[in-house]
Design an enzyme around this catalytic site. Structure first.
Site, PDB file in Angstrom:
ATOM      1  CG  ASN A   9      -1.713   1.261   1.362  1.00 39.22           C
ATOM      2  OD1 ASN A   9      -1.789   2.056   0.416  1.00 39.22           O
ATOM      3  ND2 ASN A   9      -2.344   1.461   2.511  1.00 39.22           N
ATOM      4  CD1 TRP A  10       3.846   1.205  -2.821  1.00 42.54           C
ATOM      5  CD2 TRP A  10       3.383   2.057  -4.837  1.00 42.54           C
ATOM      6  NE1 TRP A  10       4.543   0.471  -3.758  1.00 42.54           N
ATOM      7  CE2 TRP A  10       4.277   0.970  -4.997  1.00 42.54           C
ATOM      8  CE3 TRP A  10       2.948   2.740  -5.982  1.00 42.54           C
ATOM      9  CZ2 TRP A  10       4.741   0.576  -6.252  1.00 42.54           C
ATOM     10  CZ3 TRP A  10       3.409   2.348  -7.229  1.00 42.54           C
ATOM     11  CH2 TRP A  10       4.292   1.277  -7.362  1.00 42.54           C
ATOM     12  CE  LYS A  11      -0.087   3.168   4.717  1.00 39.03           C
ATOM     13  NZ  LYS A  11       0.018   3.211   6.159  1.00 39.03           N
ATOM     14  CG  HIS A  95      -5.604   2.076   5.305  1.00 37.17           C
ATOM     15  ND1 HIS A  95      -5.115   2.994   6.195  1.00 37.17           N
ATOM     16  CD2 HIS A  95      -4.632   1.139   5.149  1.00 37.17           C
ATOM     17  CE1 HIS A  95      -3.894   2.628   6.566  1.00 37.17           C
ATOM     18  NE2 HIS A  95      -3.571   1.511   5.939  1.00 37.17           N
ATOM     19  CD  GLU A  97      -2.684   5.522   6.727  1.00 35.37           C
ATOM     20  OE1 GLU A  97      -2.734   5.518   5.478  1.00 35.37           O
ATOM     21  OE2 GLU A  97      -1.751   4.992   7.372  1.00 35.37           O
ATOM     22  CD  GLU A 167      -3.259  -2.278   7.505  1.00 33.04           C
ATOM     23  OE1 GLU A 167      -2.241  -2.586   6.895  1.00 33.04           O
ATOM     24  OE2 GLU A 167      -3.818  -1.174   7.380  1.00 33.04           O
ATOM     25  N   GLY A 173       3.037   2.255  10.541  1.00 32.49           N
ATOM     26  CA  GLY A 173       4.038   3.285  10.289  1.00 32.49           C
ATOM     27  C   GLY A 173       4.799   3.712  11.534  1.00 32.49           C
ATOM     28  CB  SER A 213       5.768  -1.957  11.695  1.00 28.14           C
ATOM     29  OG  SER A 213       5.397  -0.611  11.987  1.00 28.14           O
ATOM     30  N   GLY A 234       2.958  -1.092   4.118  1.00 26.80           N
ATOM     31  CA  GLY A 234       3.125   0.306   3.723  1.00 26.80           C
ATOM     32  C   GLY A 234       4.579   0.602   3.389  1.00 26.80           C
ATOM     33  N   GLY A 235       5.308   1.140   4.366  1.00 29.49           N
ATOM     34  CA  GLY A 235       6.677   1.619   4.159  1.00 29.49           C
ATOM     35  C   GLY A 235       7.597   0.662   3.420  1.00 29.49           C
TER      36      GLY A 235
HETATM   37  O1  G3H Z   1      -1.657  -0.465   4.633  1.00 28.37           O
HETATM   38  C1  G3H Z   1      -0.587  -0.629   5.211  1.00 28.37           C
HETATM   39  C2  G3H Z   1      -0.470  -0.355   6.615  1.00 28.37           C
HETATM   40  O2  G3H Z   1      -1.073   0.836   6.964  1.00 28.37           O
HETATM   41  C3  G3H Z   1       0.867  -0.595   7.222  1.00 28.37           C
HETATM   42  O3  G3H Z   1       1.779   0.445   6.981  1.00 28.37           O
HETATM   43  P1  G3H Z   1       3.299   0.229   7.462  1.00 28.37           P
HETATM   44  O4  G3H Z   1       3.761  -1.065   6.858  1.00 28.37           O
HETATM   45  O5  G3H Z   1       4.041   1.406   6.913  1.00 28.37           O
HETATM   46  O6  G3H Z   1       3.273   0.171   8.947  1.00 28.37           O
END
Ligand code: G3H
Length: 250
Positions: A9-11, A95, A97, A167, A173, A213, A234-235
């Site tokens: 998930n690149w956000k 999500h 967010e 999640e 994050g 994470s 994500g990251g």
């Molecule tokens: O959609 C992915 C999640 O929000 C996890 O993000 P993260 O891997 O950066 O903690």
């Protein structure tokens, strides 16, 4: 046996140029989709370019959101028809967010999930508790409610085909990942809710990801858990090397 699914998930990150270069670099290197489903969920404005770049390969492209109507006066929104026309495979819905910053409710997410199925998109429905909810001992109620209400009214076949991403908000994050036992217990809890609402067959088939994470260094421990079928990352999905390492660990 459930097939693992690893989705990035690149956000709201990367440029179009970087995103296309990413797909060009990894598309030939992802494992065969007979063994694992690999996807990146990208900002909407990149999708047309990425589905074109990934066409015919085992890398699938997902969106990060969509609206629950086909068309109309909904300025700024993106419809399931538009995503389908671009050959998008997955769509992340609800999500944390989106729940936190854009006020998305379970009912809205549920409506979007139904619409996604109507148009042949596979929803990745996100659920997860905040730190306050976990510490207040409310996390099971929160997860039960989010899961049951977000999936309400779907058919057993639809539930079998969708993906739920568990999640915990406090692990997103932050670098503070859940222990593999906590992640397993929560994913099992989600599966039990699915069983109670849709029956054992749906619960056995639905794929449940852990997110929060996840990185190449810890993905193996999560994937070794019986109720964790993949990861929403994500990251660590933003760089080709690390994305491919996540897939290699499966
Ligand atoms: O959609 C992915 C999640 O929000 C996890 O993000 P993260 O891997 O950066 O903690």
């Amino acid at each position: 046996m459930r097939k693992p699914i690893i989705a990035g998930n690149w956000k709201m990150n990367l440029t179009l140029k970087d995103a296309v270069a990413f797909v060009e670099e990894v598309k030939g290197a992802v494992p065969a989709s007979t063994t694992v489903d690999a996807a990146v969920c990208a900002p909407a404005v990149f999708l047309a370019h990425l589905t074109e770049a990934a066409a015919g390969t085992d890398l699938k492209i997902g969106a990060q959101n969509m609206y629950d109507k086909e068309s109309g006066a909904f300025t700024g929104e993106i419809s399931p028809l538009m995503l389908k026309e671009l050959d998008v495979t997955y769509v992340i819905l609800g999500h944390s967010e989106r729940r936190e910053y854009f006020g998305e409710t379970d009912a809205f997410i549920n409506s979007k999930a139904k619409k996604a199925f109507e148009h042949g998109l596979v929803p990745i429905v996100c659920v997860g508790e905040t730190l306050e909810e976990r510490e207040g001992g409310k996390f099971e109620d929160v997860i039960r409610e989010q899961t049951a209400n977000s999936l309400k009214g779907l058919t057993v076949d639809q539930v079998k085909n969708l993906v739920v991403a568990y999640e915990p908000v406090w692990a997103i994050g932050t670098g503070k990942s859940a222990t593999e036992q906590d992640a397993q217990d929560s994913c099992k809890f989600v599966r039990d809710v699915v069983a109670a609402e849709f029956g054992a067959e749906a619960a056995e088939a639905v794929r449940i990801q852990y997110g929060g994470s996840v990185k190449p260094e810890n993905i193996k421990e999560y994937m070794a858990q019986p109720d964790i079928d993949g990861a929403l990352v994500g990251g660590a999905s933003l760089e080709t090397g690390s994305f491919l390492k996540l897939l290699e660990a499966i």
